[in-house]
Design an enzyme around this catalytic site. Structure first.
Site, PDB file in Angstrom:
ATOM      1  N   ASP A  61      -3.993  -1.999  -6.265  1.00  0.00           N
ATOM      2  CA  ASP A  61      -4.434  -2.435  -4.936  1.00  0.00           C
ATOM      3  C   ASP A  61      -5.828  -3.056  -5.002  1.00  0.00           C
ATOM      4  OD1 ASP A  61      -4.977  -2.840  -2.302  1.00  0.00           O
ATOM      5  OD2 ASP A  61      -4.455  -0.810  -1.633  1.00  0.00           O
ATOM      6  N   GLN A 114      -1.176   2.182  -5.973  1.00  0.00           N
ATOM      7  CA  GLN A 114      -2.602   2.369  -5.703  1.00  0.00           C
ATOM      8  C   GLN A 114      -3.485   1.787  -6.793  1.00  0.00           C
ATOM      9  OE1 GLN A 114      -3.237   6.538  -4.957  1.00  0.00           O
ATOM     10  NE2 GLN A 114      -2.669   6.372  -2.799  1.00  0.00           N
ATOM     11  N   SER A 158      -8.062  -2.911  -1.769  1.00  0.00           N
ATOM     12  CA  SER A 158      -8.793  -1.662  -1.572  1.00  0.00           C
ATOM     13  C   SER A 158      -9.989  -1.552  -2.508  1.00  0.00           C
ATOM     14  CB  SER A 158      -7.857  -0.460  -1.777  1.00  0.00           C
ATOM     15  OG  SER A 158      -6.911  -0.376  -0.734  1.00  0.00           O
ATOM     16  N   TYR A 166      -2.265  -0.842   8.228  1.00  0.00           N
ATOM     17  CA  TYR A 166      -3.081  -1.758   9.019  1.00  0.00           C
ATOM     18  C   TYR A 166      -2.893  -1.463  10.503  1.00  0.00           C
ATOM     19  CZ  TYR A 166      -3.451  -4.633   4.782  1.00  0.00           C
ATOM     20  OH  TYR A 166      -3.696  -5.084   3.520  1.00  0.00           O
ATOM     21  N   ARG A 202       0.842  -1.192   0.000  1.00  0.00           N
ATOM     22  CA  ARG A 202       0.000   0.000   0.000  1.00  0.00           C
ATOM     23  C   ARG A 202       0.880   1.245   0.000  1.00  0.00           C
ATOM     24  NH1 ARG A 202      -5.418  -1.569   3.544  1.00  0.00           N
ATOM     25  NH2 ARG A 202      -6.439  -2.577   1.774  1.00  0.00           N
TER      26      ARG A 202
END
Length: 322
Positions: free
Chosen positions: A84, A81, A87, A180, A76
């Site tokens: 990902d 992005q 996500s 996280y 991440r």
């Protein structure tokens, strides 16, 4: 995660033959032993491979001479992005969780003023404010609910407030690496649960999304908290597949306990296959573009994204993408 579409003109035999000939195979869910056996030695597999929770998959790939790239292991970082997939699928899950809650709730989400009187808006608490949690807060707000968010990472409080939601302050924080939360100590978890038990009783809907990679989901909503909720309230547990954030969760099922509905739907993105698949395809394409060099499949082992998501294989040989 969304299930892979299947062509009506294909057959299992033809699909097996294609997999055996392909240099690169892309799929969604972790492969079965039979699927791994059909992959050619020296080929590469891209998909959700569960490297932390099902290490036997990586071992089978290794024994078969297959290089595996796990979509859930994409780091991440800003440069990754667009790749990902966790996500992108969490966005779908967070959105759909609110719709699931609204469907099961005995109360309106928005405030309504009618000839028979005014109906107060539902109160929604989201526990775990990552991508899924933020999407859940935004969706519940759009439906007119009064929203509150909580996370053990205090740095996300501003994101919660930016969505027009309130922040539930419990005095327990556990910021971790990679976006996280870290696992709480026993003492921290006990104190958090005590305070949450008191807070949860005041909400009509609780949506839980808290996950710790490679570990069982943390228990946030106790049986006592559910017992204190008003009849007709709803808990939607998005962590059911890893044990659940609610003590009374039954993974993959919807149950009623103490007149409270507790839903733990499995694979929510699959219930919105069009957009879930579209987003996942874009994630995979972005990763493949990083791995291609003049039309050749040539993952750079020194690239931090490729190094992070590769779970087997010391290096990838040059080959054309089939």
């Amino acid at each position: 995660m969304p299930s892979s579409p299947t062509s009506s003109t294909s057959s299992p035999e033809r699909t097996s033959a294609i997999r055996g000939q392909a240099d690169v195979v892309v799929k969604v869910n972790p492969p079965t032993p039979d699927e791994i056996g059909r992959l050619g030695s020296g080929s590469s597999l891209i998909g959700f491979l569960a490297p932390l929770t099902r290490p036997e998959i990586a071992e089978r790939l290794r024994r078969s001479g297959v290089t595996g790239f796990a979509m859930e292991a994409v780091p991440r970082i800003s440069r990754a992005q667009s790749m990902d997939a966790l996500s992108s699928q969490a966005n779908v899950a967070g959105y759909k969780a609110v719709l699931e809650a609204a469907e099961r709730s005995t109360r309106f989400f928005p405030m309504l003023t009618t000839a028979a009187g005014t109906v107060k808006p539902a109160t929604v608490l989201v526990l775990g404010v990552g991508v899924a949690g933020l999407q859940a807060l935004a969706t519940a707000k759009r439906l007119g609910a009064r929203t509150t968010g909580f996370d053990v990472r205090p740095e996300v409080a501003e994101q919660v407030r930016s969505l027009g939601a309130q922040w539930l302050e419990l005095g327990v924080e556990a910021s971790g690496e990679g976006g996280y939360a870290r696992a709480l100590t026993d003492a921290e978890q006990a104190e958090q649960q005590r305070r949450l038990t008191e807070a949860v009783a005041g909400f009509d809907v609780v949506i839980t999304t808290a996950l710790v990679p490679g570990r069982p989901a943390p228990r946030l909503v106790t049986a006592e908290a559910v017992r204190r909720m008003r009849p007709g309230s709803v808990v939607v547990d998005l962590a059911g597949e890893t044990g659940g954030n609610c003590e009374l969760t039954v993974p993959g099922e919807t149950v009623v306990r103490h007149d409270v509905t507790i839903a733990a739907p499995a694979n929510l993105p699959a219930t919105m296959p069009e957009h879930a698949s579209e987003l996942y395809a874009r994630n995979v394409l972005a990763l493949l573009e990083l791995m291609l060099n003049d039309g050749e499949f040539a993952p750079d082992p020194a690239d931090e994204i490729i190094a992070a998501c590769r779970v087997t294989g010391a290096s990838a040989e040059l080959s054309e993408v089939a």
